[in-house]
Each structure stands twice: as structure tokens, then as C-alpha cells.
Write a protein that holds these residues in place. Sequence first.
Motif, PDB file in Angstrom:
ATOM      1  N   CYS A  22       0.951  -1.274  -0.065  1.00  0.00           N
ATOM      2  CA  CYS A  22      -0.032  -0.045   0.049  1.00  0.00           C
ATOM      3  C   CYS A  22       0.828   1.320   0.035  1.00  0.00           C
ATOM      4  CB  CYS A  22      -1.008   0.082   1.117  1.00  0.00           C
ATOM      5  SG  CYS A  22      -2.100  -1.296   1.226  1.00  0.00           S
ATOM      6  N   TYR A  23       2.030   1.264   0.780  1.00  0.00           N
ATOM      7  CA  TYR A  23       3.098   2.268   0.601  1.00  0.00           C
ATOM      8  C   TYR A  23       3.645   2.542  -0.606  1.00  0.00           C
ATOM      9  CZ  TYR A  23       7.111   5.161   1.363  1.00  0.00           C
ATOM     10  OH  TYR A  23       8.197   5.978   1.126  1.00  0.00           O
ATOM     11  N   ARG A  24       3.809   1.566  -1.400  1.00  0.00           N
ATOM     12  CA  ARG A  24       4.402   1.847  -2.720  1.00  0.00           C
ATOM     13  C   ARG A  24       3.345   2.401  -3.536  1.00  0.00           C
ATOM     14  NH1 ARG A  24       5.449  -3.907  -2.146  1.00  0.00           N
ATOM     15  NH2 ARG A  24       7.558  -4.017  -1.220  1.00  0.00           N
ATOM     16  N   LEU A  25       2.335   1.970  -3.423  1.00  0.00           N
ATOM     17  CA  LEU A  25       1.192   2.765  -4.467  1.00  0.00           C
ATOM     18  C   LEU A  25       0.913   4.139  -3.883  1.00  0.00           C
ATOM     19  CD1 LEU A  25      -1.372  -0.434  -4.783  1.00  0.00           C
ATOM     20  CD2 LEU A  25       0.480   0.286  -6.337  1.00  0.00           C
ATOM     21  N   LEU A  26       0.781   4.241  -2.498  1.00  0.00           N
ATOM     22  CA  LEU A  26       0.003   5.783  -2.002  1.00  0.00           C
ATOM     23  C   LEU A  26       1.339   6.457  -1.798  1.00  0.00           C
ATOM     24  CD1 LEU A  26      -2.326   3.778   0.434  1.00  0.00           C
ATOM     25  CD2 LEU A  26      -2.882   5.116  -1.811  1.00  0.00           C
ATOM     26  N   GLY A  27       2.388   6.209  -1.512  1.00  0.00           N
ATOM     27  CA  GLY A  27       3.383   7.150  -1.305  1.00  0.00           C
ATOM     28  C   GLY A  27       3.376   7.778   0.029  1.00  0.00           C
ATOM     29  N   SER A  28       2.464   7.107   1.010  1.00  0.00           N
ATOM     30  CA  SER A  28       2.455   7.709   2.364  1.00  0.00           C
ATOM     31  C   SER A  28       2.096   6.760   3.323  1.00  0.00           C
ATOM     32  CB  SER A  28       0.918   8.634   2.272  1.00  0.00           C
ATOM     33  OG  SER A  28       0.560   8.854   3.600  1.00  0.00           O
ATOM     34  N   ILE A  29       2.986   6.690   4.357  1.00  0.00           N
ATOM     35  CA  ILE A  29       2.870   5.621   5.269  1.00  0.00           C
ATOM     36  C   ILE A  29       1.630   5.605   6.273  1.00  0.00           C
ATOM     37  CG2 ILE A  29       4.206   6.941   7.067  1.00  0.00           C
ATOM     38  CD1 ILE A  29       4.040   2.960   6.411  1.00  0.00           C
ATOM     39  N   HIS A  30       1.160   7.243   6.434  1.00  0.00           N
ATOM     40  CA  HIS A  30       0.057   7.084   7.146  1.00  0.00           C
ATOM     41  C   HIS A  30      -1.209   6.667   6.284  1.00  0.00           C
ATOM     42  CE1 HIS A  30       2.231  10.584   9.322  1.00  0.00           C
ATOM     43  NE2 HIS A  30       2.106   9.662  10.291  1.00  0.00           N
ATOM     44  N   ASP A  31      -1.298   7.023   5.000  1.00  0.00           N
ATOM     45  CA  ASP A  31      -2.249   6.346   4.053  1.00  0.00           C
ATOM     46  C   ASP A  31      -2.208   4.956   3.940  1.00  0.00           C
ATOM     47  OD1 ASP A  31      -3.050   9.059   3.668  1.00  0.00           O
ATOM     48  OD2 ASP A  31      -2.603   9.288   1.741  1.00  0.00           O
ATOM     49  N   ALA A  32      -1.147   4.516   4.050  1.00  0.00           N
ATOM     50  CA  ALA A  32      -0.925   3.093   3.844  1.00  0.00           C
ATOM     51  C   ALA A  32      -1.377   2.459   5.150  1.00  0.00           C
ATOM     52  CB  ALA A  32       0.569   2.600   3.600  1.00  0.00           C
ATOM     53  N   GLU A  33      -1.112   2.833   6.319  1.00  0.00           N
ATOM     54  CA  GLU A  33      -1.857   2.294   7.456  1.00  0.00           C
ATOM     55  C   GLU A  33      -3.210   2.149   7.330  1.00  0.00           C
ATOM     56  OE1 GLU A  33       0.195   4.762  10.343  1.00  0.00           O
ATOM     57  OE2 GLU A  33       1.926   3.321  10.418  1.00  0.00           O
ATOM     58  N   ASP A  34      -3.972   3.583   7.005  1.00  0.00           N
ATOM     59  CA  ASP A  34      -5.293   3.343   6.795  1.00  0.00           C
ATOM     60  C   ASP A  34      -5.928   2.379   6.074  1.00  0.00           C
ATOM     61  OD1 ASP A  34      -5.317   5.515   8.713  1.00  0.00           O
ATOM     62  OD2 ASP A  34      -5.508   7.061   7.366  1.00  0.00           O
ATOM     63  N   LEU A  35      -5.318   2.306   4.889  1.00  0.00           N
ATOM     64  CA  LEU A  35      -5.693   1.328   3.973  1.00  0.00           C
ATOM     65  C   LEU A  35      -5.674  -0.164   4.211  1.00  0.00           C
ATOM     66  CD1 LEU A  35      -7.263   2.030   0.870  1.00  0.00           C
ATOM     67  CD2 LEU A  35      -6.257   3.957   2.377  1.00  0.00           C
TER      68      LEU A  35
END
Length: 315
Positions: A22-35
Amino acid sequence: MPSNAEFSALTEPFRPELLAHCYRLLGSIHDAEDLVQETYLRAWRGFGGFEGRSSMRRWLYKIATTACLTALATRARRPLPSGLGAPADDHRVPVASREPAVAWLQPAPEFGAGDPAVAAAARAGVRLAFIAALQLLPARQRAVLTLRDVLAFPTAEVAELLDTTTAAVDSALRRARTHLAEAGPIEDEMTEPTGETDRALLENYVDAFTRADAEALVRLLRADVELEMPPIPTWFTGRDAVTGFLAARVLRPGRWRMTPTRANGQPALVVHHRTGDGRDEPYGVQVLTVRGGRIARITSFNDPALVPVFAPSSR
């Protein structure tokens, strides 16, 4: 519905690599944690319909990728300053004000250990330059490239994950590779580092930075070193410009406390700023790119909200 214990036993081992994906796709660790949280909620709700026709790992990747693509449909790409404009080679140029309106790329901590295969999938393809390059791709090409080239899913499985055809996957992969090649050479950044981090280099950097010794810092930097500091759009290239900027505007004895860590598979530092009354306040995270025994890039993410991600005791 499964019991909590049954569901956790089957799905939790994949959490680190799903977070990395998810981090690779989103570029945000916070967004990745949420997803990832959303992925596990969807998996819990749909577990009764999981009939084992696919592996648990593939099923979770399908849910996570779908969730990320849905999120990316309404979000702008996350750049670094180097992706928005030309660098400055003179430290005396006016520095642009912070740009909070831009959703900037974020660094990521190490993605856990556990099963060696899971850990390897979590660590692959997270070098900062590669993540920044991925953000240049349309969302679907980003997903295809990470699933095929980073995670090595077969084309047929990627087609199943994305509800498309193998021909469409192959076409998207070709376009993604072409776009990355046009963005510039990043092959060295896609290769995971080998061996131990040069601890002496990192220790000397921290020592020079915290003592505000610009001359000592010069000896650690490549001639073509680059410095960027999101959310400040201005960035610098060349040892004279970088050390000149740091000496004039950043380095002060006793001003900074820096704690070594790892980010994006690279040496990094959690940075605290010492206030006038002697308190250490969270400031951000620096990620260092090292080539040939010297520092080639300093990416200083000046965002206090990142500190708890890399230093949980600061939460």
C-alpha cells in the motif's frame, strides 16, 4: 464468521508486506496504514465467502490493491521537491515558503520481520528514489508494475487481482516501464542495499551536524550531493550549495538531536529540535542516500507527524 483467533492466525502474517504494498502505491505511510486497516476490515467481513480457490495471500492482495486504486482515484500524486522544479546551485537564493497544500511523499520505516519470505516481500522495492518514480505513473500502471516487477506475481495472477486480461496487464507493464525509463535512471535505487550500513559514515554525519561543523560535513558529501526538504519546494544541488545552505540557515551547535534509524531500506535519522527552554521537540526524519562511501542525497522530511512512526515512544 471466523473467530478472532482463526482470522488473525491466517491473515496477520501478511500485514507487513501488505503495508509495504500500500505504501508503494500511495507514497504515504499514514495512508498506507489506513488502507491496510480497511483491507483487514473488508477481509473480515468477506471471510465467509473466501472458499480457498485462491491463496490467502493473493486474496488479501486483491482486497488491498482494490482499496488503494479506489483511494487513488481521488488523490493527487505525492511528489518530492525534486519532482516539481529545477534545483538551486547557489545557497543564497530565496527559499520558498513551506507548501502545505501539496500532499508530499513520505518516508517509510522498516516493515517488520517474521517469516523470511514475507519479510523479503515487505523490504523489496521501497528505496526512496523508486517510490518517488512510482508516483509519476498512473495508478493502474503503478499497481501492475509493483505486482509484476517488485512482487513477481505471474501475469495471469495480476490479471485476476485487477479483474482484467493478461493482454491488458502486459500492455500496462510496458507503458509503466517506458515511463520509468523516461523519468531517468533508477536501477541502482531499485537494487536493495547489500551488507551493513556504513556506521562510521552515519556517526560522523550526526557528529558534524549536531556540532554544526560544516567543514567536517563537506568531507562526507559527494560533489554532486542533493538536498531537499519537503514541505519546502526549494532544493539544492552541489556540495557548495548544500553545505552553504546548511551552514547559513540550519547548523547551530546543540540545536539538533538525531537518532539513527532506517527508512526505505536506507540509513536515516529521527530529528528533534531543541527549544530555547531546553526541550526536544519532534521535527522530522532525514533519509540519506549513500553511494561510493559518501552521501549523495539528503532528503529531510520536515514533518513532526512522522517522528512517532519511526520512534514509537514519541507517540
